[in-house]
Scaffold this motif. Structure first.
Motif, mmCIF file in Angstrom:
data_model
loop_
_atom_site.group_PDB
_atom_site.id
_atom_site.type_symbol
_atom_site.label_atom_id
_atom_site.label_comp_id
_atom_site.label_asym_id
_atom_site.label_seq_id
_atom_site.Cartn_x
_atom_site.Cartn_y
_atom_site.Cartn_z
ATOM 1 N N GLU A 5 28.952 -22.053 -65.666
ATOM 2 C CA GLU A 5 27.488 -22.119 -65.557
ATOM 3 C C GLU A 5 27.113 -23.190 -64.544
ATOM 4 O O GLU A 5 27.781 -24.217 -64.442
ATOM 5 C CB GLU A 5 26.880 -22.477 -66.915
ATOM 6 N N ILE A 6 26.055 -22.915 -63.831
ATOM 7 C CA ILE A 6 25.568 -23.889 -62.858
ATOM 8 C C ILE A 6 24.155 -24.282 -63.245
ATOM 9 O O ILE A 6 23.289 -23.429 -63.416
ATOM 10 C CB ILE A 6 25.582 -23.306 -61.424
ATOM 11 N N ASP A 7 23.964 -25.578 -63.408
ATOM 12 C CA ASP A 7 22.652 -26.117 -63.765
ATOM 13 C C ASP A 7 22.048 -26.690 -62.485
ATOM 14 O O ASP A 7 22.613 -27.612 -61.900
ATOM 15 C CB ASP A 7 22.857 -27.211 -64.815
ATOM 16 N N ILE A 8 20.933 -26.122 -62.040
ATOM 17 C CA ILE A 8 20.333 -26.538 -60.776
ATOM 18 C C ILE A 8 18.951 -27.116 -61.044
ATOM 19 O O ILE A 8 18.115 -26.443 -61.653
ATOM 20 C CB ILE A 8 20.207 -25.325 -59.818
ATOM 21 N N VAL A 9 18.728 -28.345 -60.614
ATOM 22 C CA VAL A 9 17.398 -28.958 -60.770
ATOM 23 C C VAL A 9 16.841 -29.227 -59.376
ATOM 24 O O VAL A 9 17.468 -29.911 -58.566
ATOM 25 C CB VAL A 9 17.466 -30.263 -61.604
ATOM 26 N N ILE A 10 15.677 -28.626 -59.086
ATOM 27 C CA ILE A 10 15.030 -28.803 -57.782
ATOM 28 C C ILE A 10 13.825 -29.709 -58.001
ATOM 29 O O ILE A 10 12.874 -29.334 -58.684
ATOM 30 C CB ILE A 10 14.575 -27.448 -57.195
ATOM 31 N N SER A 11 13.881 -30.904 -57.440
ATOM 32 C CA SER A 11 12.793 -31.863 -57.653
ATOM 33 C C SER A 11 11.543 -31.446 -56.879
ATOM 34 O O SER A 11 11.607 -30.567 -56.015
ATOM 35 C CB SER A 11 13.227 -33.268 -57.217
ATOM 36 N N LYS A 12 10.435 -32.113 -57.148
ATOM 37 C CA LYS A 12 9.186 -31.730 -56.470
ATOM 38 C C LYS A 12 9.181 -32.136 -55.001
ATOM 39 O O LYS A 12 8.262 -31.790 -54.258
ATOM 40 C CB LYS A 12 7.954 -32.274 -57.195
ATOM 41 N N LEU A 29 34.589 -27.154 -57.729
ATOM 42 C CA LEU A 29 34.054 -27.518 -56.412
ATOM 43 C C LEU A 29 33.744 -26.285 -55.570
ATOM 44 O O LEU A 29 32.865 -26.313 -54.717
ATOM 45 C CB LEU A 29 35.025 -28.438 -55.672
ATOM 46 N N GLU A 30 34.458 -25.201 -55.837
ATOM 47 C CA GLU A 30 34.155 -23.948 -55.117
ATOM 48 C C GLU A 30 32.727 -23.509 -55.428
ATOM 49 O O GLU A 30 31.996 -23.068 -54.546
ATOM 50 C CB GLU A 30 35.126 -22.837 -55.542
ATOM 51 N N LEU A 34 29.396 -23.434 -52.935
ATOM 52 C CA LEU A 34 28.560 -22.241 -52.776
ATOM 53 C C LEU A 34 27.078 -22.626 -52.759
ATOM 54 O O LEU A 34 26.311 -22.186 -51.896
ATOM 55 C CB LEU A 34 28.851 -21.260 -53.927
ATOM 56 N N ILE A 35 26.676 -23.491 -53.698
ATOM 57 C CA ILE A 35 25.267 -23.911 -53.763
ATOM 58 C C ILE A 35 24.923 -24.756 -52.529
ATOM 59 O O ILE A 35 23.847 -24.626 -51.956
ATOM 60 C CB ILE A 35 24.980 -24.713 -55.059
ATOM 61 N N LYS A 36 25.870 -25.576 -52.115
ATOM 62 C CA LYS A 36 25.650 -26.415 -50.929
ATOM 63 C C LYS A 36 25.388 -25.527 -49.704
ATOM 64 O O LYS A 36 24.501 -25.816 -48.898
ATOM 65 C CB LYS A 36 26.877 -27.291 -50.709
ATOM 66 N N GLU A 37 26.151 -24.472 -49.602
ATOM 67 C CA GLU A 37 25.997 -23.535 -48.482
ATOM 68 C C GLU A 37 24.580 -22.930 -48.475
ATOM 69 O O GLU A 37 23.991 -22.722 -47.428
ATOM 70 C CB GLU A 37 27.021 -22.413 -48.691
ATOM 71 N N ILE A 38 24.048 -22.689 -49.664
ATOM 72 C CA ILE A 38 22.717 -22.078 -49.769
ATOM 73 C C ILE A 38 21.619 -23.118 -49.489
ATOM 74 O O ILE A 38 20.628 -22.823 -48.830
ATOM 75 C CB ILE A 38 22.507 -21.467 -51.183
#
Lengths: 69, 149
Positions: A5-12, A29-30, A34-38
């Protein structure tokens, strides 16, 4: 173990914190890559205990033998 | 847990994709959205421009006139592709200091970036067969998305 699972928090302000759960070792890390690439550039990285755990199930059998005598 | 990384967003896309993020952010902040045709009466309004730090609006056939205008009360926010290809916002309004207008501009830039990254992350992870398990807006206006891959 199930799918990670990936927990993603996008701040304001748009800054993104990503936490990968359920993937051990380099596999986690793979997913982070992936998220870093996006999203964009990496600012910081913190590896936790699970990262250093072996990738796979480990069984530890403990036997206690009573000493007679 | 196994790894935590912090990322600085890059806002690089075509104007339609960025415009979608602008409209989403505007709705969340209570702004009305208008096209570039909105006529503004010439007044002595203060104007402050804020640039997106890491942005690029990919030029396409619709490069000219790439602008959206957001309004709320006496505030007008223009979001546009500048001559260097970056995304910028220009905030104007009466009764506000330059500092206040700058702060509003930075807030708008942040919320557009947040909406852009949210749209991009969710779209791209769904394309990779990711399943969104949970979404929530936190007390500090952060957006949290939990995805299973």
């Amino acid at each position: 173990m199930g799918n990670p699972e990936i927990d993603i928090v996008i701040s304001k302000t748009g800054k993104v914190t990503v936490e990968v759960k359920g993937a051990k070792g380099p596999r986690c890390l793979e997913y982070a890559e992936l998220i870093k690439e996006i999203v964009g550039h990496e600012e910081s990285r913190q590896l936790t205990e699970e990262y250093y755990a072996p990738d796979g199930d480990v069984r530890i059998d403990t036997k206690v033998r009573a000493k007679s005598g | 847990m196994s790894a935590i990384i912090v990322l600085t967003p890059l806002v690089v896309s075509s104007w339609p994709v960025i415009a979608a993020a602008v409209m989403g952010a505007a709705a969340g902040m209570g702004f009305s959205v208008h096209g570039p045709e909105l006529h503004e009466e010439p007044t002595r309004r203060k104007k402050v421009t804020t640039e997106f730090e890491n942005s690029e609006v990919v030029a396409d056939a619709m490069a000219a006139g790439q602008k959206l205008i957001l309004t709320k009360g006496d505030l007008t926010v223009e979001v546009f592709r500048d001559e260097r290809g970056r995304c910028s916002v220009c905030v104007s309004g009466t009764g506000h200091s330059d500092r206040e207008l700058k702060k509003i501009g930075e807030e708008v830039v942040g919320r557009i970036t947040q909406q852009f990254i949210y749209n991009k992350v969710v779209t791209e992870l769904k394309q990779r067969k990711g399943q969104v398990l949970e979404e929530e807006v936190l007390a500090d206006q952060s957006v949290r998305v939990r995805v299973r891959l």
